[in-house]
Design a protein around this motif. Structure first.
Motif, mmCIF file in Angstrom:
data_model
loop_
_atom_site.group_PDB
_atom_site.id
_atom_site.type_symbol
_atom_site.label_atom_id
_atom_site.label_comp_id
_atom_site.label_asym_id
_atom_site.label_seq_id
_atom_site.Cartn_x
_atom_site.Cartn_y
_atom_site.Cartn_z
ATOM 1 N N GLN A 190 -47.715 -39.805 28.511
ATOM 2 C CA GLN A 190 -49.091 -40.184 28.195
ATOM 3 C C GLN A 190 -49.134 -40.640 26.736
ATOM 4 O O GLN A 190 -48.659 -39.931 25.847
ATOM 5 N N GLU A 204 -46.565 -38.283 24.946
ATOM 6 C CA GLU A 204 -46.275 -36.890 25.254
ATOM 7 C C GLU A 204 -45.583 -36.826 26.607
ATOM 8 O O GLU A 204 -46.049 -37.436 27.577
ATOM 9 N N VAL A 207 -44.072 -32.635 32.273
ATOM 10 C CA VAL A 207 -43.132 -32.459 33.374
ATOM 11 C C VAL A 207 -43.851 -32.349 34.717
ATOM 12 O O VAL A 207 -44.973 -31.831 34.799
ATOM 13 N N ARG A 208 -43.252 -32.870 35.758
ATOM 14 C CA ARG A 208 -43.708 -32.725 37.146
ATOM 15 C C ARG A 208 -42.508 -32.371 37.998
ATOM 16 O O ARG A 208 -41.399 -32.779 37.693
ATOM 17 N N PRO A 219 -47.358 -29.006 36.297
ATOM 18 C CA PRO A 219 -46.703 -27.927 35.547
ATOM 19 C C PRO A 219 -47.367 -26.563 35.719
ATOM 20 O O PRO A 219 -46.674 -25.544 35.684
ATOM 21 N N MET A 232 -37.051 -20.516 31.743
ATOM 22 C CA MET A 232 -37.786 -21.311 30.755
ATOM 23 C C MET A 232 -36.849 -22.038 29.795
ATOM 24 O O MET A 232 -37.117 -23.174 29.420
ATOM 25 N N ASN A 262 -43.212 -30.356 25.091
ATOM 26 C CA ASN A 262 -43.874 -29.051 25.010
ATOM 27 C C ASN A 262 -42.859 -27.917 25.046
ATOM 28 O O ASN A 262 -41.924 -27.938 25.838
ATOM 29 N N ASP A 324 -50.303 -27.129 19.384
ATOM 30 C CA ASP A 324 -51.020 -27.601 20.565
ATOM 31 C C ASP A 324 -52.220 -26.695 20.862
ATOM 32 O O ASP A 324 -52.239 -25.540 20.437
ATOM 33 N N LYS A 348 -58.329 -29.754 24.264
ATOM 34 C CA LYS A 348 -59.151 -30.747 24.955
ATOM 35 C C LYS A 348 -60.518 -30.221 25.359
ATOM 36 O O LYS A 348 -61.464 -30.990 25.485
ATOM 37 N N GLU A 384 -61.967 -38.589 27.238
ATOM 38 C CA GLU A 384 -62.245 -39.150 28.560
ATOM 39 C C GLU A 384 -63.221 -40.314 28.512
ATOM 40 O O GLU A 384 -63.407 -41.006 29.511
ATOM 41 N N PHE A 403 -57.536 -39.455 29.209
ATOM 42 C CA PHE A 403 -57.647 -40.316 30.382
ATOM 43 C C PHE A 403 -58.339 -41.636 30.074
ATOM 44 O O PHE A 403 -58.096 -42.642 30.720
ATOM 45 N N PRO A 408 -51.207 -39.712 32.275
ATOM 46 C CA PRO A 408 -49.744 -39.646 32.212
ATOM 47 C C PRO A 408 -49.148 -40.526 33.321
ATOM 48 O O PRO A 408 -49.666 -40.543 34.443
HETATM 49 P P1 C2E Z 1 -50.927 -29.845 27.354
HETATM 50 O O1 C2E Z 1 -49.684 -29.769 26.544
HETATM 51 O O2 C2E Z 1 -52.206 -29.536 26.683
HETATM 52 O O3 C2E Z 1 -50.920 -31.299 27.994
HETATM 53 C C1 C2E Z 1 -52.054 -32.058 28.208
HETATM 54 C C2 C2E Z 1 -52.570 -31.871 29.591
HETATM 55 O O4 C2E Z 1 -53.885 -32.425 29.633
HETATM 56 C C3 C2E Z 1 -51.784 -32.642 30.648
HETATM 57 O O5 C2E Z 1 -51.869 -31.927 31.862
HETATM 58 C C4 C2E Z 1 -52.556 -33.941 30.748
HETATM 59 O O6 C2E Z 1 -52.401 -34.599 31.997
HETATM 60 C C5 C2E Z 1 -53.967 -33.444 30.595
HETATM 61 N N1 C2E Z 1 -54.855 -34.468 30.066
HETATM 62 C C6 C2E Z 1 -54.550 -35.505 29.271
HETATM 63 N N2 C2E Z 1 -55.650 -36.244 28.974
HETATM 64 C C7 C2E Z 1 -56.676 -35.648 29.599
HETATM 65 C C8 C2E Z 1 -58.090 -35.939 29.693
HETATM 66 O O7 C2E Z 1 -58.606 -36.886 29.137
HETATM 67 N N3 C2E Z 1 -58.833 -35.089 30.430
HETATM 68 C C9 C2E Z 1 -58.313 -34.014 31.060
HETATM 69 N N4 C2E Z 1 -59.115 -33.232 31.763
HETATM 70 N N5 C2E Z 1 -57.000 -33.720 31.005
HETATM 71 C C10 C2E Z 1 -56.187 -34.524 30.281
HETATM 72 P P2 C2E Z 1 -50.588 -31.542 32.703
HETATM 73 O O8 C2E Z 1 -49.596 -32.655 32.712
HETATM 74 O O9 C2E Z 1 -51.053 -30.996 34.007
HETATM 75 O O10 C2E Z 1 -49.958 -30.391 31.841
HETATM 76 C C11 C2E Z 1 -50.633 -29.176 31.713
HETATM 77 C C12 C2E Z 1 -49.916 -28.273 30.749
HETATM 78 O O11 C2E Z 1 -48.638 -27.908 31.231
HETATM 79 C C13 C2E Z 1 -49.655 -28.923 29.412
HETATM 80 O O12 C2E Z 1 -50.816 -28.870 28.632
HETATM 81 C C14 C2E Z 1 -48.537 -28.063 28.877
HETATM 82 O O13 C2E Z 1 -49.045 -26.901 28.313
HETATM 83 C C15 C2E Z 1 -47.788 -27.699 30.135
HETATM 84 N N6 C2E Z 1 -46.601 -28.567 30.239
HETATM 85 C C16 C2E Z 1 -46.502 -29.830 30.682
HETATM 86 N N7 C2E Z 1 -45.216 -30.262 30.593
HETATM 87 C C17 C2E Z 1 -44.519 -29.247 30.061
HETATM 88 C C18 C2E Z 1 -43.124 -29.071 29.700
HETATM 89 O O14 C2E Z 1 -42.269 -29.958 29.839
HETATM 90 N N8 C2E Z 1 -42.770 -27.860 29.181
HETATM 91 C C19 C2E Z 1 -43.690 -26.867 28.991
HETATM 92 N N9 C2E Z 1 -43.288 -25.717 28.441
HETATM 93 N N10 C2E Z 1 -44.981 -26.998 29.302
HETATM 94 C C20 C2E Z 1 -45.393 -28.174 29.845
#
Ligand code: C2E
Ligand code: CA
Ligand code: CA
Length: 422
Positions: A190, A204, A207-208, A219, A232, A262, A324, A348, A384, A403, A408
């Motif tokens: 993203q 950023e 992961v999926r 995630p 982890m 992250n 973060d 956010k 958003e 968004f 992403p």
């Molecule tokens: P995060 O680090 O705060 O990542 C941002 C999350 O907010 C992402 O969700 C992204 O899709 C979402 N997001 C971005 N823009 C917007 C927006 O405008 N509105 C809303 N409502 N959401 C938005 P995602 O991809 O589901 O990831 C959720 C969390 O999972 C991440 O929060 C992070 O804490 C964790 N995560 C994701 N990838 C990894 C990784 O590779 N390793 C680790 N340890 N944690 C991860």
């Protein structure tokens, strides 16, 4: 068991077989309880093994003193005990015994020059309601104990739902371990943009998990699982390798872009974390300025000193660190000043509610000012709408992500987006 003088696991299995046979014949019932001391490892680590042994002996003595002649208490191993309660047919009866045992354990134990109070978690399986075989009863009592411990409940009776959940969790854990090895984890990217120039400033990596049966998992459905298990470290390093490879590819195509990865709180507990990060970047042949790490404010506050040292070491490697989900933790100004971080990302939730709640816009404004006064860059996440972006820009926030700009995307889609928005 030589340490406590209680019977051991083998004797328990024997006794269980006997009561099961007798139970079938006479339609009698019994309860099997598993009791596990909370935080035993801490006692061992901080007060030494001798103190640990003494504690186990004391626990054994107290358990026996509170049981009836017909009950059997055994030490299963480690800090785990089992208690067989013939004639106890209902959860309520078992609970009465469990509460009594938990109460006696809470009376302080003297270990050297310390007095410690012990808590424990108990799980119960009933014969014949929850199984009529030794293995099944032990497993179910253990599941109940695990749930009691997880929920800090002290005591729980087994329910079939616990079993299913346990199975699912175990299966998912095995799957995840394989996914990390087999490349079923993919990264979506993203973009963040510079609010002054309007140009892309970074990506950023999120992961999926492309799960063979369950489909694309976000995630939230597996990162917590990885955090609870030993996965982890492998997950973070795997993601970091993918991101580093991508960063290098973009650099070779003459369009370098920093990628943020992250990092979980659990990763900071690993003493070799920073070293491993350095090795991965080197192996991938990517400049350290092209990788940023994001650590949540909450993760930092879990062990502030350790986090501070890790961040210092990372910044010496040339890897920038961002805080973060800023605003959700409780870090102090004094602490922040000591941290070698480069950026803070406003959580956010505040950005998304700026339009609705005046409070949230005040918070966003304060975080931007706080960040700048510490010499840090500030990112607004969860943008958003065009309005939210305009407000952030007017507050002097440096970067935006959300968004409204882009969701992403997988790498090819991200490349297309970048071309269209160059
Ligand atoms: P995060 O680090 O705060 O990542 C941002 C999350 O907010 C992402 O969700 C992204 O899709 C979402 N997001 C971005 N823009 C917007 C927006 O405008 N509105 C809303 N409502 N959401 C938005 P995602 O991809 O589901 O990831 C959720 C969390 O999972 C991440 O929060 C992070 O804490 C964790 N995560 C994701 N990838 C990894 C990784 O590779 N390793 C680790 N340890 N944690 C991860
Ligand atoms: Ca993040
Ligand atoms: Ca965030």
């Amino acid at each position: 068991d030589p340490l406590t003088g209680l019977p051991n696991r083998i004797l328990l299995q024997d006794r269980l077989l006997q009561v099961i046979r007798a139970g079938r014949r006479e339609a009698a019932s019994f309860a099997l309880m598993i009791l596990d001391i909370d935080g035993f490892k801490d006692v061992n680590d901080s007060l030494g093994h001798q103190a640990g042994d003494h504690l186990l002996q004391e626990v054994a003595t107290r358990l026996v003193s509170r049981l009836r002649q017909s009950d059997t208490a055994v030490r299963l191993g480690g800090d785990e005990f089992a208690i067989l309660l013939p004639g106890v047919a209902h959860g309520a009866g078992a609970e009465k015994v469990a509460r009594k045992l938990l109460r006696t354990l809470e009376e302080p134990v003297v270990l050297g020059d310390r007095r410690v109070s012990v808590t424990a978690s108990c799980g119960v399986a009933l014969f014949p309601a929850h199984g009529d075989e030794v293995g099944v009863l032990l497993r179910h009592a253990d599941r109940a104990m695990y749930e009691a411990k997880r929920g800090r409940r002290g005591f729980l009776v087994f329910t079939p739902a616990m079993d299913e959940e346990g199975d699912n969790r175990l299966r998912l854990q095995v799957d995840l371990e394989q996914a990390i090895g087999h490349g079923d984890l993919v990264l979506h990217y993203q973009p963040t943009i510079d609010l002054v120039t309007g140009k892309i400033s970074g990506a950023e990596a999120l992961v999926r998990w492309q799960h063979p049966v369950l489909g694309m998992l976000p995630p939230a459905q597996f990162v917590p699982l990885a955090e609870r298990t030993h996965l982890m470290g492998p997950l973070t390093f795997y993601v970091l390798r993918l991101a580093a490879t991508q960063a290098r590819a973009w650099a070779e195509q003459a369009r370098p872009l920093p990628i943020a990865v992250n990092v979980s709180a659990v990763n900071l507990d690993d003493n070799e974390f920073v070293e491993s990060v350095g090795r991965i970047l080197q192996d991938a042949g990517v400049a350290s300025e092209l990788i940023e790490l994001e650590v949540t404010e909450t993760a930092l506050m879990r062990d502030p000193e350790r986090a501070q040292a890790a961040i210092q070491a990372l910044s010496e490697l040339g890897v920038r660190v961002a805080i973060d989900d800023f605003g959700t933790g409780y870090s102090s100004m004094t602490y922040l000043r000591k941290l070698a971080v480069a950026k803070i990302k406003i959580d956010k939730s505040f950005v998304m509610d700026m339009g609705v709640s005046r409070n949230d816009s005040v918070i966003v404004r304060s975080i931007v000012d706080l960040g700048h006064s510490l010499g840090l860059k500030v990112v607004g996440e969860g943008v958003e709408t065009a309005e939210a972006m305009a407000v952030l820009a007017s507050l002097g926030c440096d970067y935006a992500q959300g968004f409204h700009l882009a969701r992403p995307m997988d790498a090819p889609a991200f490349d297309r987006w970048r071309q269209e928005h160059a």
